[in-house]
Structure formats: C-alpha cells, structure tokens
Design a protein around this motif. Sequence first.
Motif, PDB file in Angstrom:
ATOM      1  N   CYS A 150      -4.945  -0.439   9.537  1.00  0.00           N
ATOM      2  CA  CYS A 150      -5.513  -1.702   8.963  1.00  0.00           C
ATOM      3  C   CYS A 150      -4.536  -2.548   8.797  1.00  0.00           C
TER       4      CYS A 150
ATOM      5  N   VAL B 146      -2.009   5.237   5.421  1.00  0.00           N
ATOM      6  CA  VAL B 146      -2.354   3.844   5.865  1.00  0.00           C
ATOM      7  C   VAL B 146      -1.370   3.408   6.852  1.00  0.00           C
TER       8      VAL B 146
ATOM      9  N   MET C  39      -8.447  -2.787   3.902  1.00  0.00           N
ATOM     10  CA  MET C  39      -7.890  -1.456   3.348  1.00  0.00           C
ATOM     11  C   MET C  39      -8.722  -0.995   2.397  1.00  0.00           C
TER      12      MET C  39
END
Length: 366
Positions: free
Chosen positions: A273, A249, A169
């Motif tokens: 991710c 994310v 990440m």
Amino acid sequence: MTEVTGAPADVLHTLFHSDQGGHEQVVLCQDRASGLKAVIAIHSTALGPALGGTRFYPYASEAEAVADALNLARGMSYKNAMAGLDHGGGKAVIIGDPEKIKSEELLLAYGRFVASLGGRYVTACDVGTYVADMDVVARECRWTTGRSPENGGAGDSSVLTAYGVFQGMRASAQHLWGDPSLRGRKVGIAGVGKVGHHLVEHLLEDGAEVVITDVREESVRRILERHPEGRVTAVADTEALIRVEGLDVYAPCALGGALNDASVPALTAKVVCGAANNQLEHPGVEKDLADRGILYAPDYVVNAGGVIQVADELHGFDFDRCKAKASKIFDTTLAIFARAKSDGIPPAAAADRIAEQRIAEARRAR
C-alpha cells in the motif's frame, strides 16, 4: 476518438499501439525559446474536465515520455472516478531534468499550452514540480491547481496524499488482521520525499515501526535526524527493503513499476500500500501478488488524497472538507477488498471494474 496534435513520426507508434488506449486527446508541446518539450494526455472527460498533475522528468526518449503520459492519464481517470470526483483523467509530462532546465520562461510556455485546451485539462503538481511552479504556470493558465495559499491555492497536496495512503493502510490492516491499527507493525517505505516523509509521521503516531530508503541520501538523513530515538531505521536501497525480515507492509512511494517480476517473488510483506502511481509494471502482476497471498491496495485508490485536495481548490479550498473526503479512502478500500472477494478477482481488477462502471454510466448519461 483520439486526437493527436503535433506528433513527430518517432512517437506515432507509441501513441497508436499503446495498450493503454482510448485516450481522447494527446498534445505534444514544444517551445524552442524556453526549451520546453511536453506531452499532455487527456484520457477521459466523461465525468468532467480532466484533472491530473504535471511530471517533470528526464525521460530517455520522447516515446518513453508519451508512454508515461498515457499510462498516468488513464490512471487519473480511474483515480478520480474512485474518489467520487466530477473530473476525468489527464496528465502532463515535461521532458528534461528539472534541476537543469526548469525556468520561469519554460513554465510560462507550458502554462500557455495548458490554457490553449480551454479547460479540458486542469493541471497540478507531480514528481519534479512544486507549489511555486504552479504559481508560475497559473500566470498564463487559470486551469491550474496546487498553487500556494498566497495565490489562492491549497498549497502542498502531498499532505493529504500521505493521509489517504495511511487510510488505505488502515483498511488493509482491518481486512487482513481484523484491526485498523498499525501499532507494532513494521512498515517499509521506498521514497521519503514529498509524500513519504508525511507518511512516516502518520505511521509513527500510530505506533508502527518504520524502515525507509530513498535514492536521495539527504531525504533519508532528514528523517533519521528528526527521529533519533531509533523508531525509524534505513536500508541501502529498495531491493534490500523488500527483503527486510518481518516486514508487514511495503509502501512504494517513488516512481511506478515497483511491483514486477523481480520484486514480487522477493517481497516479505503481506500488504502493499503506497503512494506511487502505476505500481504494477505490467498486467498479471496483480495475480502474482494474490497467488503469493499478498494484499494489494490499488495505488490510484489510496493515493487519491492529493487529487481530492486540488479538485477542491477549484471551488474555494477548505482543508477540513478535503480531509473528511480523504478519510473515506478507508471505506473505499474496504469496499474494493469485499468486491474482490465476492467476484473472485484481485483487488486491482475489482477497483478497475468499479471505476469503469462509473465512467461508463457518465458516458451513457450524456
């Protein structure tokens, strides 16, 4: 060459018509006394003995279990290659609900099957199996990792799996936003079990805002109770999570196939991710992500912290040494993004090229 041992007719089609072909050996295991039904798939030993975990899951059919084992084993070949390990890829699946059929007798029978391969396959934990289970398996098989420290092992490998995903990440943030910090970013985690709950802690320490979901209500409740200050919020399910407004994310940390024809168009995040294996449901999804401007950190690259940990166990476990190796996932992920940009291909394809090159070089060197 693929060797198939003990294959019933109803799974032959899956074995010989899989799009994940090229496996060296597939073993179907059955022990009637304990109720064990298992599949051990060895994809490659070019880099060394195949290493990969044992998944215990209630598959709908034996063919489905075989397909999963094949896909997971191939992924382990690529994962181990990208992690710089001297191991090929293998995976095992035990068919059945672990909460209903798991027993000492069954695990010992499974250990005998792994031992019969003479070290070509080294097993460890995965979905549905735990450190205590590996301690039992190890009583019949010395090629067992993920054992407890009391039994000469490294313990819970999910600790470094989560740490490696966090490094992935950070690399994604560096590539996309020019800063590896997740401070102020909103991260959605689907699955806060063995790996996901550790990932939550890393993100909170880095200053991120975290949104979670899990099919197990108790897993969500545990996280919320641990962080009553409101820095973690929960949504009903994964479908709601991928649509959260302002999500930066998305981290799939449960089972595979999270990125598919339905989920990719609905994603609000700019980065994917996560810890789950085989996140791309079928070939072409990686291009769909790229076409939408979504940066995908290849799953088998960022979730390699766990296999780094269990591989080290074979040589006398040292946590600091393992953590240092897992930290390199940051650099590896950045290198993949750079290769993808230079070759004009999605990151998943770039990672595959790098892994395949290392495996091919090892085969030529034999």
